[in-house]
Motif scaffolding. Sequence first.
Motif, PDB file in Angstrom:
ATOM      1  N   PHE A 198      22.202  57.398  46.587  1.00  0.00           N
ATOM      2  CA  PHE A 198      22.874  58.034  45.459  1.00  0.00           C
ATOM      3  C   PHE A 198      23.606  59.293  45.914  1.00  0.00           C
ATOM      4  CE2 PHE A 198      23.021  61.059  41.953  1.00  0.00           C
ATOM      5  CZ  PHE A 198      23.551  60.285  40.928  1.00  0.00           C
ATOM      6  N   GLY A 199      22.947  60.107  46.747  1.00  0.00           N
ATOM      7  CA  GLY A 199      23.579  61.335  47.211  1.00  0.00           C
ATOM      8  C   GLY A 199      24.797  61.073  48.067  1.00  0.00           C
ATOM      9  N   ALA A 200      24.717  60.044  48.914  1.00  0.00           N
ATOM     10  CA  ALA A 200      25.836  59.751  49.803  1.00  0.00           C
ATOM     11  C   ALA A 200      27.044  59.238  49.025  1.00  0.00           C
ATOM     12  CB  ALA A 200      25.411  58.743  50.864  1.00  0.00           C
ATOM     13  N   HIS A 201      26.863  58.193  48.233  1.00  0.00           N
ATOM     14  CA  HIS A 201      27.989  57.551  47.566  1.00  0.00           C
ATOM     15  C   HIS A 201      28.367  58.229  46.253  1.00  0.00           C
ATOM     16  CE1 HIS A 201      28.323  53.392  49.657  1.00  0.00           C
ATOM     17  NE2 HIS A 201      28.120  54.357  50.515  1.00  0.00           N
ATOM     18  N   GLY A 202      27.380  58.809  45.571  1.00  0.00           N
ATOM     19  CA  GLY A 202      27.693  59.453  44.302  1.00  0.00           C
ATOM     20  C   GLY A 202      28.657  60.616  44.481  1.00  0.00           C
ATOM     21  N   ILE A 203      28.383  61.455  45.470  1.00  0.00           N
ATOM     22  CA  ILE A 203      29.250  62.613  45.705  1.00  0.00           C
ATOM     23  C   ILE A 203      30.529  62.197  46.413  1.00  0.00           C
ATOM     24  CG2 ILE A 203      29.439  64.822  46.925  1.00  0.00           C
ATOM     25  CD1 ILE A 203      26.494  65.273  46.339  1.00  0.00           C
ATOM     26  N   ALA A 204      30.401  61.293  47.421  1.00  0.00           N
ATOM     27  CA  ALA A 204      31.590  60.871  48.166  1.00  0.00           C
ATOM     28  C   ALA A 204      32.629  60.247  47.241  1.00  0.00           C
ATOM     29  CB  ALA A 204      31.185  59.881  49.262  1.00  0.00           C
ATOM     30  N   ALA A 205      32.170  59.413  46.295  1.00  0.00           N
ATOM     31  CA  ALA A 205      33.111  58.753  45.392  1.00  0.00           C
ATOM     32  C   ALA A 205      33.717  59.712  44.375  1.00  0.00           C
ATOM     33  CB  ALA A 205      32.398  57.609  44.659  1.00  0.00           C
ATOM     34  N   ALA A 248      31.817  65.302  33.080  1.00  0.00           N
ATOM     35  CA  ALA A 248      31.158  66.135  32.065  1.00  0.00           C
ATOM     36  C   ALA A 248      31.034  67.589  32.490  1.00  0.00           C
ATOM     37  CB  ALA A 248      29.768  65.567  31.760  1.00  0.00           C
ATOM     38  N   GLY A 249      30.773  67.843  33.765  1.00  0.00           N
ATOM     39  CA  GLY A 249      30.519  69.224  34.172  1.00  0.00           C
ATOM     40  C   GLY A 249      31.009  69.592  35.549  1.00  0.00           C
ATOM     41  N   GLY A 250      31.850  68.762  36.168  1.00  0.00           N
ATOM     42  CA  GLY A 250      32.376  69.071  37.479  1.00  0.00           C
ATOM     43  C   GLY A 250      31.365  68.785  38.587  1.00  0.00           C
ATOM     44  N   LEU A 251      31.767  69.084  39.807  1.00  0.00           N
ATOM     45  CA  LEU A 251      30.905  68.853  40.964  1.00  0.00           C
ATOM     46  C   LEU A 251      29.610  69.651  40.880  1.00  0.00           C
ATOM     47  CD1 LEU A 251      33.320  68.748  44.043  1.00  0.00           C
ATOM     48  CD2 LEU A 251      31.865  66.897  43.210  1.00  0.00           C
ATOM     49  N   ARG A 252      29.673  70.796  40.230  1.00  0.00           N
ATOM     50  CA  ARG A 252      28.471  71.631  40.144  1.00  0.00           C
ATOM     51  C   ARG A 252      27.343  70.889  39.425  1.00  0.00           C
ATOM     52  NH1 ARG A 252      28.013  77.637  37.322  1.00  0.00           N
ATOM     53  NH2 ARG A 252      26.162  78.339  38.475  1.00  0.00           N
ATOM     54  N   LEU A 253      27.677  70.159  38.349  1.00  0.00           N
ATOM     55  CA  LEU A 253      26.663  69.400  37.627  1.00  0.00           C
ATOM     56  C   LEU A 253      26.124  68.259  38.486  1.00  0.00           C
ATOM     57  CD1 LEU A 253      25.062  68.750  35.086  1.00  0.00           C
ATOM     58  CD2 LEU A 253      27.033  67.413  34.264  1.00  0.00           C
ATOM     59  N   LEU A 254      27.000  67.581  39.224  1.00  0.00           N
ATOM     60  CA  LEU A 254      26.548  66.491  40.096  1.00  0.00           C
ATOM     61  C   LEU A 254      25.606  67.010  41.169  1.00  0.00           C
ATOM     62  CD1 LEU A 254      26.565  63.614  41.097  1.00  0.00           C
ATOM     63  CD2 LEU A 254      28.763  64.052  42.221  1.00  0.00           C
ATOM     64  N   PHE A 255      25.928  68.136  41.783  1.00  0.00           N
ATOM     65  CA  PHE A 255      25.045  68.713  42.801  1.00  0.00           C
ATOM     66  C   PHE A 255      23.730  69.171  42.178  1.00  0.00           C
ATOM     67  CE2 PHE A 255      28.639  68.708  45.653  1.00  0.00           C
ATOM     68  CZ  PHE A 255      28.063  68.681  46.915  1.00  0.00           C
ATOM     69  N   ALA A 256      23.779  69.642  40.949  1.00  0.00           N
ATOM     70  CA  ALA A 256      22.538  70.047  40.277  1.00  0.00           C
ATOM     71  C   ALA A 256      21.618  68.846  40.075  1.00  0.00           C
ATOM     72  CB  ALA A 256      22.860  70.706  38.931  1.00  0.00           C
ATOM     73  N   VAL A 257      22.186  67.719  39.698  1.00  0.00           N
ATOM     74  CA  VAL A 257      21.382  66.504  39.501  1.00  0.00           C
ATOM     75  C   VAL A 257      20.789  66.038  40.828  1.00  0.00           C
ATOM     76  CG1 VAL A 257      21.493  64.066  38.864  1.00  0.00           C
ATOM     77  CG2 VAL A 257      22.606  65.787  37.430  1.00  0.00           C
ATOM     78  N   THR A 258      21.571  66.077  41.908  1.00  0.00           N
ATOM     79  CA  THR A 258      21.028  65.666  43.203  1.00  0.00           C
ATOM     80  C   THR A 258      19.943  66.628  43.679  1.00  0.00           C
ATOM     81  OG1 THR A 258      22.821  66.830  44.379  1.00  0.00           O
ATOM     82  CG2 THR A 258      23.151  64.490  43.904  1.00  0.00           C
ATOM     83  N   ALA A 259      20.092  67.915  43.356  1.00  0.00           N
ATOM     84  CA  ALA A 259      19.049  68.879  43.712  1.00  0.00           C
ATOM     85  C   ALA A 259      17.748  68.562  42.975  1.00  0.00           C
ATOM     86  CB  ALA A 259      19.501  70.304  43.396  1.00  0.00           C
TER      87      ALA A 259
END
Length: 381
Positions: A13-20, A149-160
């Motif tokens: 999820f971390g690899a492809h979720g952020i890369a995509a 919904a919230g930009g890359l910051r929200l995606l990184f928060a979910v992965t954290a």
Amino acid sequence: MRPLYAAGFTTAFGAHGIAASLGARSAHAVTSLLVLGGLLALYDGAEVLLKPLFGTLADRIGARPVLLGGLVAFAAASAVYVVADSPGWLWPARLGQGAAASAFSPSASSLVARLNPAAKHGRAFGSYGFYKSVGYTLGPLLGGVLVWAGGLRLLFAVTALLGAAVAVWAALAVPVVPPLPRARQTVLDLARRLADPAFLAPTAALAAATAALAAGVGFLPVSGRAAGLGTVATGAAVSVLAACAAVAQPRAGRALDAGRLTTRSGLTAGLLIGAAGLGCATLPGLPGILTGAALIGVGTGLVTPLGFAALAAATPAERLGQTMGAAELGRELGDAGGPLLVAAVATTTTLAHGFAALAALLALGPAVGLASGLVRRRRSG
């Protein structure tokens, strides 16, 4: 076992979720294609360089602490970008994620082998691969929604949060597996072991299957757009590929454990099915694309659990981490090499020729194996 499966999901999820999601319009930190390419290469480069090292460390101090340390580091690296909220911090955050995944990915594979008897390795690695495939499938979809919904910051928060939650779960549920006594190993001993067909054949099959998977994910949408298909149809093709890979892996693992499938026949069939899928991808229109995606997914789903089960069976328990790290390196090289080969051939000819070139490469391994077997039989006869 479920925390280990969750770790596999996390790395996928971390690899492809952020890369995509890095190229999305709302991802303001990515200002050019050059920046995008650098960020993608940063994560993969960390994995290529560090997976064998962390695999060896897992053998030395135990896979569990390396697994937990990697998950904690993944959560921390993700939180860096959340806290900093600055485009410049995307680089160290992505590098940290790749380095952390390099630690907990081979450690999880090693623990899957150590915590299951050899007779159940196929089922265990099939289930592990299933959850990774789910991560690969959901990553781009959920990642896109979160960035919208919230930009890359929200995606990184979910992965954290995901990394931290899996780390806590693993700390509570994964038993302590102490490192085994190891005989002294020289560089020459390591080279001999990595050059042994028992290592090379499964690793080469894993790399080839991953090359087909990466090429399908990357170029089937391009082929679809060239045929006039919309984004929904091309996205469906990638989803079909990932779903077929996810469904096939547990079935292949169970068939191996039950004796209905051998490692050699399964790897051969998987590579040939993947090659057939790439051949179908050369056909124009949606039927060729969807058939190609399904066959590539099934071929990958066959090869992945059988390849790792074969490596586990042929490796001394005290060297499992090192072997899994080296095998993961092979997969990363296939992940990069497959799209590069297709792109290089397509640049001078057409995309269909690029798919055909990779299909021929996948079919080459089984052909060489069959020819070698016939030669041995004639000599013995």
